[in-house]
Scaffold this motif. Structure first.
Motif, PDB file in Angstrom:
ATOM      1  N   UNK A   1      92.767  46.868  70.691  1.00  0.00           N
ATOM      2  CA  UNK A   1      94.116  47.371  70.823  1.00  0.00           C
ATOM      3  C   UNK A   1      95.130  46.248  70.938  1.00  0.00           C
ATOM      4  N   UNK A   2      94.766  45.223  71.726  1.00  0.00           N
ATOM      5  CA  UNK A   2      95.706  44.116  71.931  1.00  0.00           C
ATOM      6  C   UNK A   2      95.812  43.260  70.677  1.00  0.00           C
TER       7      UNK A   2
ATOM      8  N   UNK B   1      98.013  44.944  68.159  1.00  0.00           N
ATOM      9  CA  UNK B   1      99.429  44.884  68.497  1.00  0.00           C
ATOM     10  C   UNK B   1     100.008  43.528  68.133  1.00  0.00           C
ATOM     11  N   UNK B   2      99.241  42.470  68.425  1.00  0.00           N
ATOM     12  CA  UNK B   2      99.705  41.114  68.120  1.00  0.00           C
ATOM     13  C   UNK B   2      99.845  40.936  66.609  1.00  0.00           C
TER      14      UNK B   2
ATOM     15  N   UNK C   1     103.067  42.506  65.445  1.00  0.00           N
ATOM     16  CA  UNK C   1     104.245  41.702  65.772  1.00  0.00           C
ATOM     17  C   UNK C   1     104.350  40.476  64.874  1.00  0.00           C
TER      18      UNK C   1
ATOM     19  N   UNK D   1      94.495  32.851  69.464  1.00  0.00           N
ATOM     20  CA  UNK D   1      94.679  33.869  70.500  1.00  0.00           C
ATOM     21  C   UNK D   1      93.353  34.600  70.687  1.00  0.00           C
ATOM     22  N   UNK D   2      92.812  34.468  71.886  1.00  0.00           N
ATOM     23  CA  UNK D   2      91.502  35.046  72.145  1.00  0.00           C
ATOM     24  C   UNK D   2      91.648  36.365  72.894  1.00  0.00           C
ATOM     25  N   UNK D   3      91.448  37.467  72.161  1.00  0.00           N
ATOM     26  CA  UNK D   3      91.644  38.786  72.756  1.00  0.00           C
ATOM     27  C   UNK D   3      90.466  39.735  72.489  1.00  0.00           C
TER      28      UNK D   3
ATOM     29  N   UNK E   1      94.945  33.170  75.856  1.00  0.00           N
ATOM     30  CA  UNK E   1      93.789  34.042  76.066  1.00  0.00           C
ATOM     31  C   UNK E   1      94.123  35.208  76.984  1.00  0.00           C
ATOM     32  N   UNK E   2      93.407  36.281  76.771  1.00  0.00           N
ATOM     33  CA  UNK E   2      93.570  37.461  77.600  1.00  0.00           C
ATOM     34  C   UNK E   2      92.576  37.411  78.745  1.00  0.00           C
TER      35      UNK E   2
ATOM     36  N   UNK F   1      90.778  39.593  81.875  1.00  0.00           N
ATOM     37  CA  UNK F   1      90.510  40.959  82.325  1.00  0.00           C
ATOM     38  C   UNK F   1      90.249  41.016  83.820  1.00  0.00           C
TER      39      UNK F   1
ATOM     40  N   UNK G   1      97.134  35.591  79.779  1.00  0.00           N
ATOM     41  CA  UNK G   1      97.883  36.817  80.099  1.00  0.00           C
ATOM     42  C   UNK G   1      96.907  37.884  80.575  1.00  0.00           C
TER      43      UNK G   1
ATOM     44  N   UNK H   1      96.638  41.758  81.226  1.00  0.00           N
ATOM     45  CA  UNK H   1      97.335  43.030  81.039  1.00  0.00           C
ATOM     46  C   UNK H   1      97.427  43.849  82.331  1.00  0.00           C
TER      47      UNK H   1
ATOM     48  N   UNK I   1      92.841  47.778  90.702  1.00  0.00           N
ATOM     49  CA  UNK I   1      93.568  46.519  90.586  1.00  0.00           C
ATOM     50  C   UNK I   1      95.082  46.735  90.509  1.00  0.00           C
TER      51      UNK I   1
ATOM     52  N   UNK J   1      99.314  49.079  80.272  1.00  0.00           N
ATOM     53  CA  UNK J   1      99.030  47.651  80.458  1.00  0.00           C
ATOM     54  C   UNK J   1      98.609  46.947  79.169  1.00  0.00           C
TER      55      UNK J   1
ATOM     56  N   UNK K   1     100.663  44.015  77.785  1.00  0.00           N
ATOM     57  CA  UNK K   1      99.918  42.752  77.693  1.00  0.00           C
ATOM     58  C   UNK K   1      99.952  42.192  76.283  1.00  0.00           C
ATOM     59  N   UNK K   2      99.722  43.061  75.306  1.00  0.00           N
ATOM     60  CA  UNK K   2      99.736  42.617  73.910  1.00  0.00           C
ATOM     61  C   UNK K   2     101.109  42.128  73.496  1.00  0.00           C
TER      62      UNK K   2
ATOM     63  N   UNK L   1     101.778  38.750  74.966  1.00  0.00           N
ATOM     64  CA  UNK L   1     101.030  37.704  74.274  1.00  0.00           C
ATOM     65  C   UNK L   1     101.712  37.356  72.948  1.00  0.00           C
ATOM     66  N   UNK L   2     102.136  38.384  72.203  1.00  0.00           N
ATOM     67  CA  UNK L   2     102.820  38.117  70.936  1.00  0.00           C
ATOM     68  C   UNK L   2     104.104  37.334  71.207  1.00  0.00           C
TER      69      UNK L   2
ATOM     70  N   UNK M   1     105.863  34.001  69.708  1.00  0.00           N
ATOM     71  CA  UNK M   1     107.085  34.145  68.917  1.00  0.00           C
ATOM     72  C   UNK M   1     108.327  33.608  69.630  1.00  0.00           C
TER      73      UNK M   1
END
Ligand SMILES: [Ca+2]
Ligand SMILES: [Ca+2]
Lengths: 244, 244
Positions: free
Chosen positions: A10-11, A14-15, A18, A69-71, A96-97, A99, A116, A118, B10, B118, B122-123, B126-127, B131
């Motif tokens: 999902x992430x 989205x990236x 964008x 970008x590691x997601x 990197x994301x 969790x 980051x 989420x 969390x 989230x 989060x995504x 990150x973008x 950018x």
């Protein structure tokens, strides 16, 4: 000069959306077959493979990439990808994301430039939606692509900009475009907040601005165009100490 | 007049921490026994129970609560909690967390005022870190509690404020405090962006400001204090049309 996005969850999706909107060049690394068919549908450039493997990252052009970008879903894999990527390219920007709690520190140790989480951002946004609802509305409008009334943007002052040496007020920017300059990132990396009107503009400053998209585009053009800027710069303004 | 936080995962824990720092009164509803021991350690007010049940919400004071935040792990449960809460209190502000795609719309239909995802936030962060990295830095500093150089805050103009009727420039706020007013949320709900200096301040406006925490506190005091404000308001300024 491209970006490598590891993981099309999902992430990741989205990236990609964008980046494609900018557009910014990127390639996706994904190993799951069901997901790969989604990538084919979107017509994104991608590599089927495991991003934890040197070979896959090399095939994705990691040596000449601008950032990675590691997601992927697993924290352990994101740490491993980060470590491997950092080993292959010491200058790469790695985002990197994170969790689970504790993964942020490991990702930094593995070589991530920025992490980051989420959950952390989501929780923070929810708390702020109660504590400062209007600030949240403002930021969501200023940073979102859907609401076009307002945008927050960053504009670099190039080496030969006509604005170099002008102050914020003599530059005529506020009058001519309507944008507010809320911060200046200096070339040294230092961030100046709420710069006062007699702050001088210097080469390689990055202006953080707030304004309508059209106003911002106008300013982006002005910072590089000698003749355009000349008509808005206030050459008559006396030096600050001469003011009544 | 309190808030009800459903779920101490969390995200729930993060929200509790932010609320406790303000401080804002709240009670947590949590059903898991291992989690409940964490709540006892933090000394937060809590109710052991299932937030999907009317009875539990009533015991948590939902009839007189100001808001409810539904942050359990399951989307289905968040929808159910939202529905139940809306049924018990039609005026309640309900904020819910959305996990899977499609849950946002269901939460809104169930009666949530605002939904935060989230993964989506989060995504997006990150973008934007790629950018518009400087804009992201700026926002993180302005909205975070750790960086005290800059804060974005909202300040309500009370009914009898000495600033009512003044313009942004005649109010003397920028000169006296250093804060920038980046937006005004009118009582009607309309948001005015980058208000120009001759914008009039009206009762029940909410000013969105950027400044150092000390400057902001100063302004918060000034908006309600007739005698304090009198020394900074510029009574000599001619009407805009009289300017050279
Ligand atoms: Ca926008
Ligand atoms: Ca701050």
């Amino acid at each position: 000069d491209h970006y490598i996005i590891c993981g099309y969850g999902r992430i990741g999706a989205l990236i990609c959306r964008e980046f494609a909107a900018r557009p910014l060049p990127f390639v996706v690394i994904e190993k799951g077959s069901e997901v790969v068919s989604k990538l084919e549908q979107e017509e994104y450039l991608f590599l089927r493979g495991d991003a934890t493997e040197d070979d896959t990252l090399l095939r994705a052009g990691i040596k000449r990439a601008k950032g990675l970008i590691s997601v992927v879903t697993s924290d352990t894999e994101n740490v491993y990808i980060t470590l491997t990527a950092r080993g292959l390219n010491p200058d790469l920007y790695i985002l990197a994301r994170s969790g689970e709690d504790g993964s942020e520190i490991k990702l930094k140790r593995a070589g991530a430039n920025k992490v980051v989480s989420p959950y952390q951002i989501g929780g923070s946004r929810m708390a702020q939606a109660i504590l400062r609802p209007n600030v949240v509305d403002f930021i969501e409008i200023a940073t979102g692509r859907e609401h076009l009334d307002l945008q927050m943007e960053e504009i670099r002052i190039p080496e030969k900009s006509p604005f170099i040496g002008e102050t914020l007020v003599t530059s005529g920017v506020r009058k001519a475009t309507g944008v507010i300059i809320v911060g200046i990132k200096k070339a040294t990396g230092k961030m100046v907040f709420n710069p006062h009107s007699h702050t001088k503009i210097e080469a390689l400053d990055t202006l953080i601005v707030l304004g309508e998209p059209g106003e911002i585009t106008k300013l982006e053009q002005l910072v590089s165009c000698e003749s355009c800027a000349d008509s808005i710069i206030n050459h008559d303004t006396k030096e600050p100490h001469d003011h009544a």
